[in-house]
Design an enzyme around this catalytic site. Structure first.
Site, PDB file in Angstrom:
ATOM      1  N   SER A 125      55.558 -14.013 -31.273  1.00 53.24           N
ATOM      2  CA  SER A 125      55.052 -15.326 -31.690  1.00 53.24           C
ATOM      3  C   SER A 125      55.047 -15.515 -33.200  1.00 53.24           C
ATOM      4  O   SER A 125      55.348 -16.602 -33.702  1.00 53.24           O
ATOM      5  CB  SER A 125      53.637 -15.544 -31.141  1.00 53.24           C
ATOM      6  OG  SER A 125      53.627 -15.494 -29.738  1.00 53.24           O
ATOM      7  N   HIS A 175      50.153 -16.289 -35.622  1.00 58.38           N
ATOM      8  CA  HIS A 175      50.804 -17.599 -35.559  1.00 58.38           C
ATOM      9  C   HIS A 175      50.771 -18.298 -36.915  1.00 58.38           C
ATOM     10  O   HIS A 175      51.805 -18.767 -37.411  1.00 58.38           O
ATOM     11  CB  HIS A 175      50.121 -18.476 -34.513  1.00 58.38           C
ATOM     12  CG  HIS A 175      50.481 -18.131 -33.117  1.00 58.38           C
ATOM     13  ND1 HIS A 175      50.398 -19.035 -32.081  1.00 58.38           N
ATOM     14  CD2 HIS A 175      50.944 -16.978 -32.568  1.00 58.38           C
ATOM     15  CE1 HIS A 175      50.780 -18.458 -30.954  1.00 58.38           C
ATOM     16  NE2 HIS A 175      51.104 -17.210 -31.226  1.00 58.38           N
TER      17      HIS A 175
END
Length: 204
Positions: A125, A175
């Site tokens: 991610s 993230h």
């Protein structure tokens, strides 16, 4: 831009870096389906902060290629498959790989620094958000010449960030830091003067 119409053979030929990255992730996941391999892969590959503090720094890299289940893998590889090609085309193979890998590694470094020692994470991610961050840099540089690009990218990034805070068991640090690193790398890599030099070199 993000509408994939290539055949598998065409896709691999056009976007070799993305194809290799997806292939590695799939191979690692398939190997992890075997119980004996799963324990070894997860034990030695997870980005566990305590293990990293003991000098096992490879985990900052290896965790990028591990996923906590099929849906986790599917979501990340779908993002790479759909959103990666345009960036690989614009940046070139080496620069795309640099953005992807550095975003993933530095997202894990930030996770190690910010999160407690008992924190563990896996997944690509941070690297995927690095791709989104690089697109934000392109939005900045093309804001006057290609306003439609901004209209496409900003909602995509906004929704992705929002989902980061809505979904459970998400490494928010990875993230957001991946997004930031991708943006900073994109600001450097996609500076108009640098892009102009790449174009000249490619056309020679």
């Amino acid at each position: 831009m993000f509408n994939r119409t290539e055949t598998l053979k065409q896709y691999i030929g056009l976007y070799p870096v993305i194809s290799i990255l997806i292939g590695i992730n799939l191979i690692v996941f398939i190997l992890g389906l075997f119980p004996s391999m799963q324990l070894q892969i997860m034990y030695y590959g997870v980005a566990n902060n305590y293990m990293i503090s003991q000098g096992e720094y490879w985990r900052l890299f290896s965790a990028i290629f591990l996923h906590a289940g099929f849906l986790h893998l599917l979501f990340n590889m779908f993002g790479l498959y759909v959103f990666g090609p345009e960036l690989e085309r614009i940046a070139g193979k080496l620069r795309f790989f640099t953005i992807y890998l550095l975003s993933g590694i530095l997202a894990n470094v930030a996770t190690y620094v910010i999160q407690p020692l008992d924190y563990s994470s896996v997944g690509a991610s941070g690297a995927i958000f690095g791709i989104f961050g690089a697109y934000l840099a392109l939005v900045y540089y093309t804001r006057k010449t290609m306003p439609q690009f901004k209209q496409l990218i900003l909602p995509l990034v906004g929704i992705s960030v929002m989902m980061t805070f809505v979904q459970p068991n998400i490494n928010v640090t990875a993230h957001l830091v991946g997004l930031l690193i991708g943006f900073l790398l994109g600001m450097y890599q996609f500076h108009p003067k640098r892009l102009a030099r790449w174009t000249k070199l490619r056309n020679k």
